[in-house]
Design a protein around this motif. Structure first.
Motif, PDB file in Angstrom:
ATOM      1  N   THR A 213     -39.853 -67.422 -22.233  1.00  0.00           N
ATOM      2  CA  THR A 213     -40.448 -66.148 -21.845  1.00  0.00           C
ATOM      3  C   THR A 213     -41.217 -66.261 -20.551  1.00  0.00           C
ATOM      4  O   THR A 213     -41.152 -65.374 -19.682  1.00  0.00           O
ATOM      5  N   ASP A 214     -41.918 -67.369 -20.371  1.00  0.00           N
ATOM      6  CA  ASP A 214     -42.658 -67.574 -19.128  1.00  0.00           C
ATOM      7  C   ASP A 214     -41.716 -67.683 -17.944  1.00  0.00           C
ATOM      8  O   ASP A 214     -41.948 -67.071 -16.888  1.00  0.00           O
TER       9      ASP A 214
ATOM     10  N   TYR B  31     -37.693 -78.494 -23.684  1.00  0.00           N
ATOM     11  CA  TYR B  31     -38.520 -77.377 -24.126  1.00  0.00           C
ATOM     12  C   TYR B  31     -38.365 -76.146 -23.241  1.00  0.00           C
ATOM     13  O   TYR B  31     -38.601 -75.021 -23.681  1.00  0.00           O
ATOM     14  N   TYR B  32     -37.938 -76.340 -22.003  1.00  0.00           N
ATOM     15  CA  TYR B  32     -37.804 -75.184 -21.106  1.00  0.00           C
ATOM     16  C   TYR B  32     -36.797 -74.167 -21.641  1.00  0.00           C
ATOM     17  O   TYR B  32     -36.876 -72.980 -21.331  1.00  0.00           O
ATOM     18  N   ARG B  33     -35.851 -74.630 -22.486  1.00  0.00           N
ATOM     19  CA  ARG B  33     -34.882 -73.709 -23.088  1.00  0.00           C
ATOM     20  C   ARG B  33     -35.019 -73.635 -24.600  1.00  0.00           C
ATOM     21  O   ARG B  33     -34.620 -72.640 -25.215  1.00  0.00           O
TER      22      ARG B  33
ATOM     23  N   SER C 286     -43.144 -73.394  -9.424  1.00  0.00           N
ATOM     24  CA  SER C 286     -43.695 -73.491 -10.776  1.00  0.00           C
ATOM     25  C   SER C 286     -43.322 -74.845 -11.362  1.00  0.00           C
ATOM     26  O   SER C 286     -42.138 -75.181 -11.459  1.00  0.00           O
ATOM     27  N   ILE C 287     -44.331 -75.607 -11.745  1.00  0.00           N
ATOM     28  CA  ILE C 287     -44.131 -76.955 -12.276  1.00  0.00           C
ATOM     29  C   ILE C 287     -44.454 -76.934 -13.767  1.00  0.00           C
ATOM     30  O   ILE C 287     -45.598 -76.686 -14.164  1.00  0.00           O
ATOM     31  N   TYR C 288     -43.442 -77.169 -14.608  1.00  0.00           N
ATOM     32  CA  TYR C 288     -43.618 -77.162 -16.058  1.00  0.00           C
ATOM     33  C   TYR C 288     -43.726 -78.604 -16.549  1.00  0.00           C
ATOM     34  O   TYR C 288     -42.851 -79.428 -16.273  1.00  0.00           O
TER      35      TYR C 288
ATOM     36  N   MET D 282     -39.155 -64.009 -12.995  1.00  0.00           N
ATOM     37  CA  MET D 282     -37.966 -63.434 -12.368  1.00  0.00           C
ATOM     38  C   MET D 282     -38.011 -61.904 -12.369  1.00  0.00           C
ATOM     39  O   MET D 282     -37.121 -61.245 -11.838  1.00  0.00           O
ATOM     40  N   ALA D 283     -39.052 -61.355 -12.968  1.00  0.00           N
ATOM     41  CA  ALA D 283     -39.143 -59.883 -13.104  1.00  0.00           C
ATOM     42  C   ALA D 283     -39.286 -59.249 -11.725  1.00  0.00           C
ATOM     43  O   ALA D 283     -39.941 -59.788 -10.838  1.00  0.00           O
TER      44      ALA D 283
END
Length: 316
Positions: free
Chosen positions: A309-310, A300-302, A237-239, A315-316
């Motif tokens: 949330t994404d 922004y990732y944190r 996953s690339i943010y 990880m679900a």
């Protein structure tokens, strides 16, 4: 609240190793063994964005984790999160940020996001600006991150049996690389394959956040930069964000080249090159649910609840 962070570092360590300041700016020689240990971090304050402080460092060992640490990592009942920090992070910064990331993921209340966290700390200088000129600290960190590739590859090799055992115990494994940590990651990927190692089932998901890495990284095949990283992670996953001012105003300016974390990878959305089963490219430019200061736009990732949330959802 106290958070346990297992760590490995290719920083040279002075005695006594119990002090965070003992972990120096110098890198160990290639033939030397890395330091492994356990850190205990207090007072991570999620609403206040306070990453906390290191209460103690223990369980030191050269070359690999202790038997006690290994047992907790592979059979502790929690999924595993490996964290590689970015530019301008001291050893203490890397450890407390790893603890902070573990805690906000846990607070998401998403099944599987309560993890055992492992940090790899490469010898960043810990400063954004440092004499003798404004870009000195940045270029120094970039060189050090690149030279850390063989050490990070060796760390991955040590982790591999633990991650395989964890998967056999029904757990999942994740990598989170932020900012210049992705520069170290590409060097480790190249080192892995140049040393004759083949594909390895290291991570169920690799999360590349605000990557300060060349945007053509996945096009540098067959084994250049991140082009073969899909052989080490089941999905990537690339943010990225066009509002990331640190990448726009600092990293691209100093490198004279677009960064992976600005607009995503070159060639995307070519479905044959980036199949959806292997790659997620997540545009975070539209998230405005946080105070967008210069530094925060790169975090922004944190900082963004929507992006957090994404990340937790995978990880679900």
């Amino acid at each position: 609240m106290t958070t346990t962070v297992y760590f490995a570092t290719n920083r040279a360590v002075n005695n006594p190793p119990e002090a965070p300041t003992s972990y120096t700016l110098n890198m160990i020689a290639p033939e030397k063994q890395m330091a492994y240990g356990s850190a205990f971090v207090d007072s991570s304050d999620l609403p206040g964005d306070n990453v906390g402080t290191i209460r103690s460092l223990q369980d030191f060992q050269a070359g690999d984790f202790s038997a006690t640490a290994k047992a907790d990592i592979e059979s502790g009942g929690r999924n595993i999160l490996v964290f590689i920090h970015g530019f301008a992070n001291s050893f203490a910064d890397a450890i407390t940020r790893a603890a902070f990331n573990r805690e906000w993921l846990t607070k998401s209340n998403v099944p599987g996001a309560d993890t055992t966290v492992i940090a790899f700390s490469w010898p960043s200088r810990g400063h954004v600006i440092e004499p003798p000129f404004p870009s000195y600290a940045y270029h120094s960190d970039q060189r050090t991150a690149g030279k850390s590739g063989p050490h990070l590859a060796r760390f991955f090799a040590n982790l591999l049996p633990l991650l395989q055992n964890a998967r056999n115990n029904g757990l999942r494994t994740f990598l989170l690389a932020h900012s210049m940590g992705n520069w170290a990651l590409q060097a480790a990927t190249e080192a892995w394959f140049s040393q004759g190692q083949g594909p390895a089932d290291l991570f169920d998901e690799a999360l590349l956040a605000a990557a300060d890495e060349e945007y053509t990284s996945f096009e540098r095949g067959p084994f250049g930069r991140l082009s073969a990283f899909n052989q080490l992670a089941r999905r990537i996953s690339i943010y990225h964000s066009t509002g990331d001012r640190v990448l726009d105003d600092l990293a691209e300016t100093l490198n004279l080249k677009q960064r992976l974390g600005q607009r995503g990878p070159a060639g995307y959305p070519n479905a044959s090159r980036f199949p959806a089963s292997t790659y997620r490219v997540v545009d975070c430019s539209g998230y405005t649910d946080y105070l967008r200061t210069f530094q925060a736009t790169h975090q922004y990732y944190r900082r963004s609840e929507g992006v957090r949330t994404d990340i937790a959802s995978v990880m679900a």
